[in-house]
Design an enzyme around this catalytic site. Sequence first.
Site, mmCIF file in Angstrom:
data_model
loop_
_atom_site.group_PDB
_atom_site.id
_atom_site.type_symbol
_atom_site.label_atom_id
_atom_site.label_comp_id
_atom_site.label_asym_id
_atom_site.label_seq_id
_atom_site.Cartn_x
_atom_site.Cartn_y
_atom_site.Cartn_z
ATOM 1 N N LYS A 198 0.855 -1.201 0.000
ATOM 2 C CA LYS A 198 0.000 0.000 0.000
ATOM 3 C C LYS A 198 0.885 1.244 0.000
ATOM 4 O O LYS A 198 1.530 1.565 0.990
ATOM 5 C CB LYS A 198 -0.923 0.050 1.217
ATOM 6 C CG LYS A 198 -2.025 1.087 0.987
ATOM 7 C CD LYS A 198 -2.623 1.659 2.232
ATOM 8 C CE LYS A 198 -1.848 2.768 2.847
ATOM 9 N NZ LYS A 198 -1.721 3.994 2.050
ATOM 10 N N GLU A 273 10.247 0.944 10.145
ATOM 11 C CA GLU A 273 11.227 2.007 9.890
ATOM 12 C C GLU A 273 10.506 3.317 10.156
ATOM 13 O O GLU A 273 9.635 3.718 9.377
ATOM 14 C CB GLU A 273 11.704 1.962 8.430
ATOM 15 C CG GLU A 273 12.476 0.724 8.065
ATOM 16 C CD GLU A 273 13.785 0.614 8.799
ATOM 17 O OE1 GLU A 273 14.304 1.649 9.279
ATOM 18 O OE2 GLU A 273 14.292 -0.514 8.933
ATOM 19 N N CYS A 307 13.734 10.674 6.563
ATOM 20 C CA CYS A 307 13.709 10.114 7.916
ATOM 21 C C CYS A 307 15.055 10.303 8.600
ATOM 22 O O CYS A 307 15.131 10.525 9.802
ATOM 23 C CB CYS A 307 13.336 8.654 7.866
ATOM 24 S SG CYS A 307 14.396 7.702 6.769
ATOM 25 N N GLU A 404 10.060 15.453 15.631
ATOM 26 C CA GLU A 404 10.402 15.328 14.215
ATOM 27 C C GLU A 404 9.520 16.290 13.421
ATOM 28 O O GLU A 404 8.299 16.198 13.462
ATOM 29 C CB GLU A 404 10.165 13.897 13.725
ATOM 30 C CG GLU A 404 10.579 13.731 12.280
ATOM 31 C CD GLU A 404 10.217 12.370 11.690
ATOM 32 O OE1 GLU A 404 9.069 11.941 11.860
ATOM 33 O OE2 GLU A 404 11.093 11.764 11.057
#
Length: 501
Positions: A198, A273, A307, A404
């Site tokens: 997906k 992850e 990331c 983040e």
Amino acid sequence: MTISAASSGRVYGDAGHEVSLPASRMLIGGAWTEAQNGAFIDVEDPASGAIFAQVPAGTAADVDRAVASARAAFESRSWASMRPLDRAKIIEAIARKIEDHAHELALLESYDNGKTVHHALAVDVPAAADIFRYMAGWSSKIGGQVNPISGDGRQYHSYSVREPIGVVGQIVPWNYPLAMAAWKIAPALAAGCTIVLKPSEVTPLTALRLAELALEAGLPEGVLNVVTGYGHEAGQALVEHPGIDKIAFTGSTRVGKQIVQTAAKDLKRVTLELGGKSPSLIFADADLDKASIGAALAIFFNSGQVCLAASRLYVERSVFDRVVEGVAEAARSFKLGNGRNPDTMLGPLVSRAQQQRVLDYIDQGKASGAELVAGGNSGPGDGYFVEPTIFANPSADASIVREEIFGPVLVATPFDDVDEVVRAANDTRYGLAANIWTRDLSRAHLTARRLQAGVVWINTHGMNDPSAPFGGMKESGWGREVGEEGVLHYTETKTITALLD
Ligand code: NAD
């Protein structure tokens, strides 16, 4: 540019570029299909806000069909039991297909995600091709071991084999849509698994094109299925589905935690992850020009939507002002614009929501009393631009230091000694990546060992390779992608023991 079976032939273009779009279909059991309820998701060009494509808004019913197709392909053993070298040939052929369609994929990625075409050509497309080429080799190298058991004194033959884990659900984000899909698909194929992928609802197009190229390369129908749709619908349905043996997820820590809770109900295997808040550490003895440019690229590359972006900069106090000015100079020099213009260095952020989220953090940074050294505003035109932004001397508990942001925002803090900077660098719930700039080899390696990060670079940043395990400690994830470890995460170990006398 070719108009292929799955392509609608609709052409979207600006700045003299044209791209043929995958049709508004997803891939289930080798057939291109709409969502069962007929619903669609609009796909936007982040450089202009224009809607230029649609994909099906798949739901649980479509996930059901895709899992059934992947299960049938797995049970038929047509993939897992294929001669390993023949499986390798097909995976290698996918790598070549990606290379043959490099320009088309890069252009599509630019329209979908906003990134520059030259970035996609230099990073995203080779990363995708490389992982297929590397993983092709693993098809014929996943072995096992003989176990030297002591037993009860009689003779036994005991061995352990690695078997494909089964049907895997793979969920990927929008920042490197093609490369992240490739990092998921290639090791699963090498291990003999079948897949329901997906992609992000924000950037679904290159995953669809990749699946089409995989079919052209000879991948049997049903081995790879792609369901487009929203996370809370198609994504959630995939994680809940009893026919899925493992979930491999790349995305935010928030969603990663939800996935763990859902997958715990039937103890699906899970690898994650997740997010990061990675530090750059610059010591006074470093090559300061290289370190300044390196630290700037480590955060502003791909407009900060990475990331492993090094969003916290720690600089030894004696050279703090000089380095921060060097990073700021680089930041001011990056030309923002449409990713299809060859002189553009940074494209827009992926969506209005992401732009707003980043601007909110910048406002919080300004309100926190941190010193604004560069940027601080949205960028030019209708696109979702944000200027590369640097704050100096933030308080250690400010949201711009702790959370983040996933955008072009850097916070810079001075340090006086190595213990202090290691403590500060590790003072985060994340543990994905870090970089260290120094000419002192011993200090570089000793400091690398003290950092709580899955990946540490010395005098560089972001050098990823299919052979080097990648992933995070702490709340940055579970498991590692790519390399041997990456492919073994798609296997289960089975021990077989026979009594010989
Ligand atoms: P996200 O977590 O919002 O979405 C990621 C994917 O999960 C999308 O496909 C989304 O549709 C799906 N999803 C959302 N809710 C879901 C649910 N309840 N169940 C199942 N699936 C669901 O992340 P994003 O905004 O697309 O991407 C940015 C994040 O990804 C950042 O936090 C970034 O650090 C992380 N990321 C990590 C890595 C890595 O390798 N560690 C790489 C790229 C991005």
